[in-house]
Design a protein around this motif. Structure first.
Motif, PDB file in Angstrom:
ATOM      1  N   VAL A 356       0.827  -1.206   0.000  1.00 50.88           N
ATOM      2  CA  VAL A 356       0.000   0.000   0.000  1.00 50.88           C
ATOM      3  C   VAL A 356       0.861   1.255   0.000  1.00 50.88           C
ATOM      4  N   CYS A 357       1.821   1.313   0.924  1.00 52.70           N
ATOM      5  CA  CYS A 357       2.643   2.526   1.066  1.00 52.70           C
ATOM      6  C   CYS A 357       4.121   2.299   0.768  1.00 52.70           C
ATOM      7  N   ASN A 358       4.500   1.071   0.434  1.00 60.03           N
ATOM      8  CA  ASN A 358       5.876   0.718   0.072  1.00 60.03           C
ATOM      9  C   ASN A 358       6.842   0.824   1.242  1.00 60.03           C
ATOM     10  N   ARG A 359       6.332   0.904   2.476  1.00 63.33           N
ATOM     11  CA  ARG A 359       7.222   0.899   3.627  1.00 63.33           C
ATOM     12  C   ARG A 359       7.606  -0.533   3.998  1.00 63.33           C
ATOM     13  N   ARG A 360       8.715  -0.653   4.701  1.00 61.72           N
ATOM     14  CA  ARG A 360       9.121  -1.959   5.223  1.00 61.72           C
ATOM     15  C   ARG A 360       8.308  -2.258   6.472  1.00 61.72           C
ATOM     16  N   LEU A 361       7.736  -3.442   6.586  1.00 60.92           N
ATOM     17  CA  LEU A 361       6.889  -3.794   7.720  1.00 60.92           C
ATOM     18  C   LEU A 361       7.706  -3.885   9.005  1.00 60.92           C
ATOM     19  N   ASP A 362       7.117  -3.421  10.114  1.00 58.95           N
ATOM     20  CA  ASP A 362       7.761  -3.492  11.425  1.00 58.95           C
ATOM     21  C   ASP A 362       7.596  -4.893  11.997  1.00 58.95           C
ATOM     22  N   SER A 363       8.654  -5.368  12.640  1.00 59.23           N
ATOM     23  CA  SER A 363       8.568  -6.634  13.371  1.00 59.23           C
ATOM     24  C   SER A 363       7.792  -6.380  14.657  1.00 59.23           C
ATOM     25  N   HIS A 364       6.798  -7.251  14.935  1.00 55.53           N
ATOM     26  CA  HIS A 364       5.878  -6.986  16.047  1.00 55.53           C
ATOM     27  C   HIS A 364       5.533  -8.308  16.732  1.00 55.53           C
ATOM     28  N   TRP A 365       5.829  -8.398  18.040  1.00 54.29           N
ATOM     29  CA  TRP A 365       5.530  -9.623  18.802  1.00 54.29           C
ATOM     30  C   TRP A 365       4.109  -9.522  19.334  1.00 54.29           C
ATOM     31  N   ASN A 366       3.276 -10.464  18.950  1.00 54.41           N
ATOM     32  CA  ASN A 366       1.860 -10.375  19.302  1.00 54.41           C
ATOM     33  C   ASN A 366       1.343 -11.755  19.689  1.00 54.41           C
ATOM     34  N   HIS A 367       0.747 -11.880  20.896  1.00 55.84           N
ATOM     35  CA  HIS A 367       0.185 -13.139  21.397  1.00 55.84           C
ATOM     36  C   HIS A 367       1.219 -14.255  21.385  1.00 55.84           C
ATOM     37  N   GLY A 368       2.460 -13.923  21.758  1.00 54.77           N
ATOM     38  CA  GLY A 368       3.493 -14.936  21.898  1.00 54.77           C
ATOM     39  C   GLY A 368       4.076 -15.448  20.600  1.00 54.77           C
ATOM     40  N   TYR A 372       4.163  -9.212  11.745  1.00 54.93           N
ATOM     41  CA  TYR A 372       4.674  -8.009  11.075  1.00 54.93           C
ATOM     42  C   TYR A 372       3.494  -7.087  10.808  1.00 54.93           C
ATOM     43  N   ARG A 373       3.738  -5.790  10.921  1.00 55.98           N
ATOM     44  CA  ARG A 373       2.642  -4.853  10.722  1.00 55.98           C
ATOM     45  C   ARG A 373       3.150  -3.594  10.030  1.00 55.98           C
ATOM     46  N   CYS A 374       2.217  -2.906   9.392  1.00 53.67           N
ATOM     47  CA  CYS A 374       2.509  -1.607   8.784  1.00 53.67           C
ATOM     48  C   CYS A 374       1.353  -0.672   9.106  1.00 53.67           C
ATOM     49  N   ARG A 375       1.664   0.435   9.746  1.00 55.16           N
ATOM     50  CA  ARG A 375       0.649   1.439  10.078  1.00 55.16           C
ATOM     51  C   ARG A 375       0.695   2.601   9.092  1.00 55.16           C
ATOM     52  N   HIS A 376       1.417   2.401   7.980  1.00 56.06           N
ATOM     53  CA  HIS A 376       1.443   3.367   6.871  1.00 56.06           C
ATOM     54  C   HIS A 376       1.880   4.754   7.332  1.00 56.06           C
ATOM     55  N   GLY A 377       2.858   4.790   8.220  1.00 58.59           N
ATOM     56  CA  GLY A 377       3.400   6.054   8.669  1.00 58.59           C
ATOM     57  C   GLY A 377       2.674   6.673   9.842  1.00 58.59           C
ATOM     58  N   LYS A 390      -6.161   0.898   6.436  1.00 51.15           N
ATOM     59  CA  LYS A 390      -6.244  -0.023   7.552  1.00 51.15           C
ATOM     60  C   LYS A 390      -4.880  -0.625   7.844  1.00 51.15           C
ATOM     61  N   THR A 391      -4.524  -0.723   9.134  1.00 52.88           N
ATOM     62  CA  THR A 391      -3.237  -1.294   9.529  1.00 52.88           C
ATOM     63  C   THR A 391      -3.119  -2.714   9.003  1.00 52.88           C
ATOM     64  N   LEU A 392      -1.964  -3.032   8.451  1.00 55.05           N
ATOM     65  CA  LEU A 392      -1.718  -4.344   7.858  1.00 55.05           C
ATOM     66  C   LEU A 392      -1.015  -5.246   8.864  1.00 55.05           C
ATOM     67  N   TYR A 393      -1.600  -6.421   9.163  1.00 55.47           N
ATOM     68  CA  TYR A 393      -1.009  -7.399  10.070  1.00 55.47           C
ATOM     69  C   TYR A 393      -0.748  -8.692   9.312  1.00 55.47           C
ATOM     70  N   ILE A 394       0.447  -9.258   9.517  1.00 54.44           N
ATOM     71  CA  ILE A 394       0.811 -10.522   8.881  1.00 54.44           C
ATOM     72  C   ILE A 394       1.437 -11.429   9.934  1.00 54.44           C
ATOM     73  N   ARG A 395       0.903 -12.635  10.107  1.00 52.29           N
ATOM     74  CA  ARG A 395       1.526 -13.608  11.005  1.00 52.29           C
ATOM     75  C   ARG A 395       2.659 -14.308  10.281  1.00 52.29           C
ATOM     76  N   GLU A 396       3.802 -14.426  10.967  1.00 55.79           N
ATOM     77  CA  GLU A 396       4.972 -15.028  10.319  1.00 55.79           C
ATOM     78  C   GLU A 396       4.728 -16.490   9.979  1.00 55.79           C
ATOM     79  N   ASP A 397       4.118 -17.252  10.878  1.00 50.23           N
ATOM     80  CA  ASP A 397       3.957 -18.679  10.616  1.00 50.23           C
ATOM     81  C   ASP A 397       3.057 -18.929   9.411  1.00 50.23           C
ATOM     82  N   HIS A 398       1.971 -18.140   9.248  1.00 52.93           N
ATOM     83  CA  HIS A 398       1.102 -18.315   8.093  1.00 52.93           C
ATOM     84  C   HIS A 398       1.852 -17.971   6.800  1.00 52.93           C
ATOM     85  N   LEU A 399       2.625 -16.895   6.832  1.00 50.62           N
ATOM     86  CA  LEU A 399       3.360 -16.478   5.637  1.00 50.62           C
ATOM     87  C   LEU A 399       4.451 -17.483   5.304  1.00 50.62           C
TER      88      LEU A 399
END
Length: 454
Positions: A356-368, A372-377, A390-399
């Motif tokens: 969406v915004c071409n930013r690099r996604l932030d590493s984010h520890w969530n629920h253990g 990775y997430r991007c809040r688009h600045g 809308k904030t983008l959330y990606i689970r590492e294991d699913h990806l």
């Protein structure tokens, strides 16, 4: 050989100029005629002879004021760009201070050549200053004192200002364009301090025949046996996931000389203390270590091809690291201990970009687990009511599962196997970096993209 009698040189000069020789000389009377201050300038001291440049400019001024007065003071700025205002030029500023003092003996300022003294609006500024202080301004182009009431003088000065500015821009464009070509097509070393890990060696005669006859030679970069191993070690540490701080700390603990200590002659403006985070970060971000020559990595503010960073099309000197490892090192993000003391690892850190915004996604520890997430600045300093994607959330294991299947990652026997999540994540990350690809994600899905693609 006997020296010529006093006054013989003047007699000969008069004869050469077709004038009737005189055998008597008179002392010049400063009380008759105008008292001039001569001003001249040369851009560089390395590529221009100050004596010759000042000489011909002074000759032009002397011919102009002959019969009207005499030059009683000389001001000459050497190694000063014409783009610098008069108030910031050492000799020009001193001239203005002296001429405006109550004890001044200067009636007029004479210039040897317009382009040597002015560009842009500098002449108009100085002319207004001269008018306020009752000082004349003489130019060879006007054949005497400038009078802006004269329509012809106004037109001529406008033309000279345009011509001077055009000369500056044309010279700048030609130099930058030539340097851009020399870096990209020829891989030429264009000066400056060699990067830490390299030294300068002879590269043969200068390609310009005139410069070659004067003995000028080219130089190129070659690995420095004292410091090159340390650069290689830094990249290995970074590729292993170590932080810039830990690399700097280990270098200091091993008492490895920092760049200013290893090459003090070229780093006299720096302190020779220890390795810093910035020093290590600059080395790890320098593409010259791949063997490719670079130039103009920082923007120059100009337009055209010469304003873009230059990268040689082929290797110009021995590499200390492969291009693939260099690009991979730029993607590395070191793992940091969390509040509970455990190290949280993100296998795909730096490899996921937002579609969406071409930013690099932030590493984010969530629920253990790693996500990775991007809040688009968006940050907490912004008002919540501002519209944004809308904030983008990606689970590492699913990806990891999806990429594992897409890339067809297999074990050493060539068969797909069930592995631990951690092992599978590591293998997928290694495969991505080895293939030169990164992941682009949005709310609709993900795709792979080449690192070098636009």
């Amino acid at each position: 050989m006997a020296a010529p009698p006093a006054g013989a040189a003047d007699l000969l000069a008069q004869w050469m100029n077709g004038k009737k020789p005189t055998t008597t000389t008179t002392r010049p009377d400063h009380r008759s005629g105008l008292r001039f201050a001569f001003y001249g300038r040369t851009s560089t001291t390395r590529h221009q002879d100050r004596v010759s440049s000042q000489g011909w400019q002074r000759n032009m001024a002397d011919e102009l004021v002959a019969g009207h007065g005499q030059v009683v003071a000389t001001y000459f700025d050497a190694g000063t760009s014409r783009r610098i205002p008069w108030r910031q030029r050492p000799q020009a500023a001193q001239l203005m201070t002296t001429a405006s003092s109550s004890e001044s003996v200067i009636d007029a300022i004479v210039i040897g050549e317009y382009e040597r003294a002015f560009t842009g609006t500098q002449f108009a500024t100085l002319y207004a200053w001269c008018t306020r202080h009752g000082i004349q301004l003489w130019l060879p182009e006007t054949g005497g004192p400038v009078d802006l009431v004269n329509r012809d003088h106004r037109a001529l000065l406008s033309l000279l200002a345009t011509q001077s500015q055009r000369e500056v821009l044309r010279a700048r464009h030609r130099v930058l364009a030539a340097m851009h070509n020399q870096a990209t097509q020829q891989g030429r070393y264009l000066g400056g301090r060699p990067p830490y890990g390299y030294q300068l060696v002879d590269a043969g005669p200068h390609p310009n025949p005139a410069d070659a006859r004067w003995g000028r030679r080219l130089q190129r970069l070659a690995p420095d046996p004292r410091t090159a191993p340390h650069v290689t070690w830094m990249f290995r540490q970074r590729l292993a996931g170590h932080s810039v701080a830990s690399i700097a700390r280990h270098l200091n603990e091993r008492h490895i000389p920092c760049p200013s200590s290893a090459d003090p002659d070229r780093n006299r403006h720096r302190t020779r203390s220890a390795w810093t985070l910035r020093t290590v970060a600059v080395i790890l971000a320098n593409p010259r270590y791949t063997g490719r020559q670079t130039w103009n990595r920082r923007a120059t503010g100009t337009e055209g091809p010469a304003s873009t960073p230059a990268l040689s099309t082929k290797a110009a000197h021995p590499a200390l690291i492969t291009e693939q490892d260099f690009v991979t090192a730029q993607q590395v993000r070191a793992a940091r201990p969390a509040g509970d003391g455990q190290t949280r690892r993100f296998a795909l850190a730096g490899l996921i970009h937002c579609g969406v915004c071409n930013r690099r996604l932030d590493s984010h520890w969530n629920h253990g687990r790693p996500t990775y997430r991007c809040r688009h600045g968006h940050t907490s300093t912004q008002r919540a009511g501002q519209p944004r994607p809308k904030t983008l959330y990606i689970r590492e294991d699913h990806l990891i599962d999806d990429i594992y299947i897409r890339l067809g990652v297999q074990d050493s026997d060539g068969h797909a196997t069930l592995e631990s999540v951690r092992t599978r994540s590591s293998r997928v990350a290694t495969a991505l970096r080895g293939s030169g690809q990164f992941i682009v994600c949005d709310n609709a899905g993900w795709r792979l993209q080449e690192i070098d693609s636009d």
